[in-house]
Enzyme design. Sequence first.
Site, PDB file in Angstrom:
ATOM      1  N   LYS A  80      86.426  42.070  -6.480  1.00 44.13           N
ATOM      2  CA  LYS A  80      87.504  41.235  -5.947  1.00 44.13           C
ATOM      3  C   LYS A  80      87.796  41.657  -4.509  1.00 44.13           C
ATOM      4  O   LYS A  80      87.701  42.849  -4.177  1.00 44.13           O
ATOM      5  CB  LYS A  80      88.743  41.408  -6.833  1.00 44.13           C
ATOM      6  CG  LYS A  80      89.901  40.469  -6.528  1.00 44.13           C
ATOM      7  CD  LYS A  80      91.040  40.695  -7.526  1.00 44.13           C
ATOM      8  CE  LYS A  80      92.222  39.778  -7.307  1.00 44.13           C
ATOM      9  NZ  LYS A  80      93.302  40.005  -8.309  1.00 44.13           N
ATOM     10  N   SER A 155      95.010  35.808 -10.471  1.00 43.19           N
ATOM     11  CA  SER A 155      94.521  35.726  -9.107  1.00 43.19           C
ATOM     12  C   SER A 155      93.042  36.101  -8.964  1.00 43.19           C
ATOM     13  O   SER A 155      92.439  35.810  -7.943  1.00 43.19           O
ATOM     14  CB  SER A 155      95.359  36.633  -8.197  1.00 43.19           C
ATOM     15  OG  SER A 155      95.216  37.992  -8.561  1.00 43.19           O
ATOM     16  N   SER A 179      96.287  39.041 -13.877  1.00 40.98           N
ATOM     17  CA  SER A 179      95.262  38.505 -12.976  1.00 40.98           C
ATOM     18  C   SER A 179      93.816  38.788 -13.341  1.00 40.98           C
ATOM     19  O   SER A 179      92.922  38.195 -12.756  1.00 40.98           O
ATOM     20  CB  SER A 179      95.516  38.994 -11.555  1.00 40.98           C
ATOM     21  OG  SER A 179      96.458  38.151 -10.958  1.00 40.98           O
TER      22      SER A 179
HETATM   23  N1  GLN Z   1     100.114  35.441 -11.540  1.00 45.61           N
HETATM   24  C1  GLN Z   1     100.938  36.617 -11.412  1.00 45.61           C
HETATM   25  C2  GLN Z   1     101.581  36.609 -10.045  1.00 45.61           C
HETATM   26  O1  GLN Z   1     101.454  35.649  -9.380  1.00 45.61           O
HETATM   27  C3  GLN Z   1     100.119  37.846 -11.616  1.00 45.61           C
HETATM   28  C4  GLN Z   1      99.268  38.190 -10.465  1.00 45.61           C
HETATM   29  C5  GLN Z   1      98.456  39.417 -10.664  1.00 45.61           C
HETATM   30  O2  GLN Z   1      98.288  39.910 -11.796  1.00 45.61           O
HETATM   31  N2  GLN Z   1      97.966  39.951  -9.563  1.00 45.61           N
HETATM   32  O3  GLN Z   1     102.217  37.529  -9.633  1.00 45.61           O
END
Ligand code: GLN
Length: 487
Positions: A80, A155, A179
Amino acid sequence: MPNDLHHLTIHEARERLHRRDLSSVELTRALLDRIEQVEPAVRAYVTVIQETALSQAHEADDRIAAGDAGPLTGIPLQLKDNIATRGVPTTCSSRMLEHFVPPYDAAVTERLRAQHAVILGKGNMDEFAMGSSTENSAMHPTHNPWNLERVPGGSSGGPAAAVAAGEALGSLGSDTGGSVRQPASLCGVVGMKPTYGLVSRYGLVAFASSLDQIGPLARDVTDCALLLNGIAGHDPRDSTSLPSPVPDYTKSLTGDIRGLRVGVPKEYFVEGVEPEVEAAVKRAVGVLEELGATVDWEASLPLTQYALPIYYIIAPSECSANLARYDGVKYGYSEQEADGIWDALEKTRQHGFGPEVKRRIMLGTYSLSSGYYDAYYLKAGRVRTLISQEFREAFKRYDVLVTPTSPTAAFPIGAKTQDPLQMYLSDICTIPANIAGIPAISVPCGMADGLPIGLQMMAPALGEETLLRAAHAYEQATTWHTLRPQL
Ligand code: GLN
């Protein structure tokens, strides 16, 4: 087709590499070809490092020939784009870091390099890991390989889509509120968030430090265990890194879950969970039961309902502090057309950050400000302690808790971009594990209208072996993990 080199699992590829009927160079070439072929449609990468990857593959082949190879030697992987890679751009899919090339490797990158894994490139993501659809990437959205009009989740949407589409044999994502698991679920792959502190965060660009954890995305549970073996373990450069020794996780994949105590908490099957998702998850629990697990269908964790609201206080608060470092002075984007230092700072942040990142910084700054701190951040911390206690109590009765990973299958691109709250609700099932710091995994457990559905399992802190054993036993009794999207 599963017979194509790009669709091999890591353990299949490893066997062939070690038998010498496949070279890492051949395998890496096959992956690079696949990337060239499908990337215009999927867009799972921000950066592909073709030449470096091939030279790493040559080195890996030398290692293998010399009989000095580990399980990940010669395996083409993706990372990532918030995981630091020395000499390779690490953008967090943000304009702010678009041209940032780290002078050092993250701990996980170092470990993979030491094992001579091949790094193909960097995976697209929601900007600074804030989002659930990868639409917040400042570079481009990523498309779900099962249906290009749908989101891959986020994400870590790039990593999940890459693994599903055959553009990497595995990838590493970061999981702050879901994420890794939510995109894994939406793309039909395995994704795991380890216990907080099991994998070093050194070199992971910080979003919410008390929640962030790096985790693997893979095509099956065995690969997930192999990747976890490759990255877990103590690192003195991360002050929250756990000192505990790390077992060989593949040893726990016995297939035997007789007597495993499974709890199915009813609070995870509330309004908003699609009926197909609920049905698939309940069928999966039935499979665990047939394999000899004892199931409590009426488990209850009443504090679950507070996990999402406190996450959206804690995560933005920590992000507002962590992202204060992007000031246009030290590194990253820097606005040149400005009238003095304050104007430069304002314009740098105004142009460097996208709307979701700004929203989080504002929310966090507000909840940390004097007069509101006690009412929001402090109180959220107290509720967090209660949620952790509730999990500890539950794990006296259950070895694993089973829930949906995401309330829905992949939604259409654009469907939730205008409604942040709807987007935030995508993580309602995954956030509790981050709040409590416990490990959780998502494995494919069904299909609805051609879109994958994911099953989440959670275990107590450092319960990775039980978690992987349960997930593997389920997987081996089903065929969902063998499906590949047609591209
Ligand atoms: N979707 C969640 C957020 O927007 C989790 C994001 C993540 O785990 N980095 O914060």
